[in-house]
Design an enzyme around this catalytic site. Structure first.
Site, PDB file in Angstrom:
ATOM      1  N   TYR A 272     106.166  23.252   9.689  1.00  0.00           N
ATOM      2  CA  TYR A 272     106.146  24.659   9.137  1.00  0.00           C
ATOM      3  C   TYR A 272     104.790  25.374   9.309  1.00  0.00           C
ATOM      4  O   TYR A 272     103.910  24.880   8.701  1.00  0.00           O
ATOM      5  CB  TYR A 272     106.680  24.684   7.609  1.00  0.00           C
ATOM      6  CG  TYR A 272     108.072  24.366   7.434  1.00  0.00           C
ATOM      7  CD1 TYR A 272     109.106  25.386   8.294  1.00  0.00           C
ATOM      8  CD2 TYR A 272     108.783  23.305   6.812  1.00  0.00           C
ATOM      9  CE1 TYR A 272     110.574  25.036   8.187  1.00  0.00           C
ATOM     10  CE2 TYR A 272     109.906  23.058   6.557  1.00  0.00           C
ATOM     11  CZ  TYR A 272     110.859  24.083   7.376  1.00  0.00           C
ATOM     12  OH  TYR A 272     112.257  23.987   7.096  1.00  0.00           O
TER      13      TYR A 272
ATOM     14  N   LYS B 260     107.438   8.081 -23.106  1.00  0.00           N
ATOM     15  CA  LYS B 260     107.715   9.416 -22.941  1.00  0.00           C
ATOM     16  C   LYS B 260     108.031   9.904 -21.258  1.00  0.00           C
ATOM     17  O   LYS B 260     107.379   8.950 -20.567  1.00  0.00           O
ATOM     18  CB  LYS B 260     106.870  10.495 -23.404  1.00  0.00           C
ATOM     19  CG  LYS B 260     105.365  10.750 -22.898  1.00  0.00           C
ATOM     20  CD  LYS B 260     104.465  11.457 -23.561  1.00  0.00           C
ATOM     21  CE  LYS B 260     103.124  11.566 -23.157  1.00  0.00           C
ATOM     22  NZ  LYS B 260     102.133  12.493 -23.725  1.00  0.00           N
TER      23      LYS B 260
END
Length: 375
Positions: A269, A38
């Site tokens: 940042y 999956k």
């Protein structure tokens, strides 16, 4: 070409499936192991993984996926073996027709699913797994509900075979066995007397509980990809090496710039990190747009030319920065490894993130990171 890529060792995945199968057969000589692919095989590429397992393992018992879309991807990729829909079906007519047309096996976990299933005019009987909620309180019927729906389905012409299935909430916490033992006791008492196969648990059961919990079918998920399901903080944690599974994904990229900054200069940042000395920085082509976790803390290690270097400053969308001050002769184009070696695993990286796990890290990589296979 941008250097970010995920290198997948398919032989490692085949090895890990064989480990799961051998462990199962030692406890139950007629037992089976479902290979769980999956979420695009936990980010490793479902079709490629399934094809390789079928070619290189002596016996693959089947595959488990989450949804009809994932199952169809396998069928369209030439995978004609057993495929089990672990969440069953979501809509009625469309998905039930596809289940019929493509011969999928399904888990049934709700009254609505039962009612839709028994009314549908299937062309052939379907293998189903009826799910018992033994204490995870997620999907499945309670013990008091279970027999009602088991009896209803066992007499229905649409059913070829009924398996009984459950899942454990605490199996990855070996220092806290009480809940798993309680769930196992509930499962045994509720369904063990019924005909047909039983399936209880996944990788944590295979690697840590087979002396207690052993059924006809087990589900090998995260262990297929060389990642231990056991939380690293557990005192009894089992590393991949200790349980003989091999990491299958190596996440890599390259240095794109090398520069010097003075002590006291902010980096990235918000200036979260301030240079504690005159530093040599490497800018790396990897960011949260690639799926690398933005919340990773300063100091998280990566390997630059085989030497550990700490991440400093916030991860940007496309880039991150590492401290190269103690590594000589680094230049643009040099390789950076984020995880996938004995020295640096995806579990190591998860420790530097808040509230995440190796499962999340490998499945969150984006399409900007191409998969490169070693056969």
């Amino acid at each position: 070409m941008r250097g970010a890529k995920s290198v997948i060792d398919l032989h490692a995945i085949a090895h890990n499936y064989n480990v799961a199968k051998q462990m199962m057969l030692q406890k139950n000589p007629s037992g089976h192991v479902l290979a769980i692919v999956k979420a695009n095989a936990y980010g490793h590429g479902a079709v490629q993984v399934a094809r390789f397992l079928l070619k290189h393992c002596s016996s693959i018992d089947g595959f488990g996926v989450s949804s009809i879309e994932e199952a169809l991807e396998l069928r369209h990729g030439g995978i004609y073996n057993k495929i089990v829909l672990l969440e069953g079906f979501f809509t009625e007519e469309d998905e039930l027709k596809l289940i019929d047309d493509y011969n999928f096996s399904i888990i049934i976990h709700s009254e609505d699913q039962v009612n839709s299933f028994i009314k549908y005019p299937f062309n052939r009987p379907v293998e189903i797994w009826l799910k018992l909620d033994s204490g995870m309180n997620r999907l499945g019927f309670t013990p008091s509900q279970f027999m009602k729906f088991y009896n209803l389905l066992s007499n229905n012409k649409n059913v070829s075979n009924i398996g009984k299935i459950t899942h454990f909430a605490f199996a990855d916490m070996l220092e806290n066995p009480e809940h798993t033992l309680k769930q196992w006791d509930i499962f045994e008492k509720s369904v063990a007397h019924l005909p047909g196969p039983l399936s209880a648990g996944g990788s944590a059961i295979i690697l840590g509980w087979l002396n207690t919990v052993c059924t006809d079918w087990l589900r090998a998920g995260i262990m297929l990809y060389g990642i231990s399901p056991f939380l690293s903080k557990n005192k009894d944690s089992k590393t991949p090496e200790s349980v003989n599974i091999k990491p299958a994904m190596k996440l890599v990229s390259t240095i794109i710039s090398v520069k010097h900054v003075d002590k006291g200069q902010p980096i990235g940042y918000g200036g979260r990190y301030v240079a504690t000395r005159d530093m040599k920085l490497g800018v790396v082509a990897m960011g949260y747009g690639d799926g690398f976790p933005r919340q990773v803390k300063d100091g998280c290690p990566v390997l630059v030319n085989g030497v550990k270097a700490p991440i400093v400053g916030r991860v940007s969308m496309d880039m991150l920065t590492v401290d190269l001050s103690d590594i000589p002769d680094v230049k643009p184009g040099d390789e950076v490894i984020f995880w996938g070696t004995p020295e640096l695993t995806v579990a190591d990286i998860a420790k530097y993130c808040s509230d995440t796990s190796p499962y999340e890290l490998v499945t969150k990589l984006t399409r900007r990171v191409p998969l490169q296979y070693t056969y």
